[in-house]
Design a protein around this motif. Structure first.
Motif, mmCIF file in Angstrom:
data_model
loop_
_atom_site.group_PDB
_atom_site.id
_atom_site.type_symbol
_atom_site.label_atom_id
_atom_site.label_comp_id
_atom_site.label_asym_id
_atom_site.label_seq_id
_atom_site.Cartn_x
_atom_site.Cartn_y
_atom_site.Cartn_z
ATOM 1 N N GLN A 12 39.185 -25.103 52.601
ATOM 2 C CA GLN A 12 39.799 -24.820 53.896
ATOM 3 C C GLN A 12 39.105 -25.704 54.923
ATOM 4 O O GLN A 12 37.917 -25.567 55.172
ATOM 5 C CB GLN A 12 39.636 -23.356 54.262
ATOM 6 C CG GLN A 12 40.290 -23.023 55.586
ATOM 7 C CD GLN A 12 40.306 -21.535 55.849
ATOM 8 O OE1 GLN A 12 40.622 -20.759 54.971
ATOM 9 N NE2 GLN A 12 39.969 -21.156 57.061
ATOM 10 N N CYS A 20 55.231 -22.671 63.535
ATOM 11 C CA CYS A 20 55.560 -22.701 62.103
ATOM 12 C C CYS A 20 56.949 -23.304 61.886
ATOM 13 O O CYS A 20 57.903 -22.980 62.588
ATOM 14 C CB CYS A 20 55.493 -21.286 61.526
ATOM 15 S SG CYS A 20 55.869 -21.221 59.765
ATOM 16 N N HIS A 29 47.467 -21.590 61.582
ATOM 17 C CA HIS A 29 47.751 -22.227 60.299
ATOM 18 C C HIS A 29 46.426 -22.688 59.705
ATOM 19 O O HIS A 29 45.569 -23.201 60.413
ATOM 20 C CB HIS A 29 48.655 -23.454 60.472
ATOM 21 C CG HIS A 29 50.082 -23.119 60.750
ATOM 22 N ND1 HIS A 29 50.503 -22.550 61.924
ATOM 23 C CD2 HIS A 29 51.193 -23.291 59.991
ATOM 24 C CE1 HIS A 29 51.812 -22.378 61.881
ATOM 25 N NE2 HIS A 29 52.253 -22.818 60.717
ATOM 26 N N ARG A 32 44.447 -26.958 54.479
ATOM 27 C CA ARG A 32 43.763 -26.886 53.184
ATOM 28 C C ARG A 32 43.857 -28.198 52.430
ATOM 29 O O ARG A 32 44.829 -28.943 52.566
ATOM 30 C CB ARG A 32 44.382 -25.785 52.325
ATOM 31 C CG ARG A 32 44.193 -24.422 52.910
ATOM 32 C CD ARG A 32 44.781 -23.386 52.017
ATOM 33 N NE ARG A 32 44.538 -22.050 52.563
ATOM 34 C CZ ARG A 32 45.108 -20.969 52.121
ATOM 35 N NH1 ARG A 32 45.972 -21.041 51.135
ATOM 36 N NH2 ARG A 32 44.844 -19.807 52.657
ATOM 37 N N ALA A 53 47.790 -29.443 52.697
ATOM 38 C CA ALA A 53 48.875 -28.542 53.071
ATOM 39 C C ALA A 53 48.428 -27.662 54.230
ATOM 40 O O ALA A 53 47.231 -27.439 54.436
ATOM 41 C CB ALA A 53 49.287 -27.671 51.892
ATOM 42 N N THR A 54 49.417 -27.186 54.987
ATOM 43 C CA THR A 54 49.163 -26.180 56.017
ATOM 44 C C THR A 54 49.892 -24.914 55.595
ATOM 45 O O THR A 54 50.977 -24.965 55.008
ATOM 46 C CB THR A 54 49.676 -26.621 57.402
ATOM 47 O OG1 THR A 54 51.072 -26.873 57.330
ATOM 48 C CG2 THR A 54 48.954 -27.858 57.890
ATOM 49 N N GLN A 55 49.270 -23.760 55.893
ATOM 50 C CA GLN A 55 49.887 -22.482 55.561
ATOM 51 C C GLN A 55 49.865 -21.588 56.783
ATOM 52 O O GLN A 55 48.828 -21.389 57.412
ATOM 53 C CB GLN A 55 49.164 -21.801 54.399
ATOM 54 C CG GLN A 55 49.848 -20.520 53.977
ATOM 55 C CD GLN A 55 49.190 -19.882 52.768
ATOM 56 O OE1 GLN A 55 48.054 -20.159 52.448
ATOM 57 N NE2 GLN A 55 49.934 -19.013 52.112
ATOM 58 N N CYS A 56 51.020 -21.026 57.125
ATOM 59 C CA CYS A 56 51.166 -20.127 58.266
ATOM 60 C C CYS A 56 50.538 -18.776 57.912
ATOM 61 O O CYS A 56 50.807 -18.220 56.851
ATOM 62 C CB CYS A 56 52.643 -19.952 58.603
ATOM 63 S SG CYS A 56 52.970 -18.803 59.963
ATOM 64 N N GLU A 62 54.114 -22.360 53.333
ATOM 65 C CA GLU A 62 53.209 -23.481 53.107
ATOM 66 C C GLU A 62 53.990 -24.781 53.117
ATOM 67 O O GLU A 62 55.094 -24.854 52.581
ATOM 68 C CB GLU A 62 52.484 -23.321 51.776
ATOM 69 C CG GLU A 62 51.406 -24.337 51.553
ATOM 70 C CD GLU A 62 50.548 -24.022 50.347
ATOM 71 O OE1 GLU A 62 50.082 -24.972 49.702
ATOM 72 O OE2 GLU A 62 50.348 -22.841 50.051
ATOM 73 N N GLN A 63 53.404 -25.790 53.754
ATOM 74 C CA GLN A 63 54.062 -27.094 53.848
ATOM 75 C C GLN A 63 53.056 -28.172 53.483
ATOM 76 O O GLN A 63 51.986 -28.255 54.080
ATOM 77 C CB GLN A 63 54.578 -27.320 55.265
ATOM 78 C CG GLN A 63 55.261 -28.629 55.469
ATOM 79 C CD GLN A 63 55.756 -28.814 56.899
ATOM 80 O OE1 GLN A 63 55.479 -28.001 57.761
ATOM 81 N NE2 GLN A 63 56.480 -29.874 57.133
ATOM 82 N N GLN A 64 53.401 -29.012 52.495
ATOM 83 C CA GLN A 64 52.519 -30.111 52.137
ATOM 84 C C GLN A 64 52.667 -31.215 53.166
ATOM 85 O O GLN A 64 53.775 -31.489 53.653
ATOM 86 C CB GLN A 64 52.849 -30.624 50.745
ATOM 87 C CG GLN A 64 52.455 -29.644 49.676
ATOM 88 C CD GLN A 64 52.200 -30.336 48.361
ATOM 89 O OE1 GLN A 64 52.270 -31.548 48.238
ATOM 90 N NE2 GLN A 64 51.893 -29.538 47.351
#
Length: 109
Positions: A12, A20, A29, A32, A53-56, A62-64
């Motif tokens: 992280q 988002c 967010h 990672r 990636a980011t994760q809400c 999750e979005q790469q």
């Protein structure tokens, strides 16, 4: 007999406030970094895959993202922190606290 395989590591890097792309809410967010390493006899030798990636934290979406965008987000996060881990402006402390005994505490009579 040779035992080989892969192992994944998840780091992280930062927690960012963004809108988002999945739910449309302004939320925190997590940024990672996922690294997959080749292992030989259960000893990690070298990385062969790195993804960002980011994760809400609101909806879990999750979005790469590409490495360049991850580095840019990390630089923006570091610039906004200015070396202050608590996010407070420099020279400000707790309300009613005067460092070094200077001034009067508004909560005391």
């Amino acid at each position: 007999m040779i035992i080989f395989g892969t192992r994944g590591y998840l780091y992280q890097l930062a927690i960012l406030t963004m809108v988002c792309g999945w739910c449309g809410n302004p939320a925190a967010h997590t940024l990672r970094k996922r690294v997959t390493k080749f292992t030989l006899f259960f000893v990690p030798l070298f990385p062969f895959s790195t993804k960002f990636a980011t994760q809400c934290t609101f909806c879990g979406g999750e979005q790469q993202i590409p490495k360049e965008q991850a580095e840019q987000l990390l630089a923006q996060h570091a610039a906004s922190q200015d070396g202050n881990p608590f996010g407070q402006a420099q020279g400000q402390g707790q309300p009613g606290y005067a460092p070094g005994g200077q001034g009067q505490n508004p909560y005391q009579r």
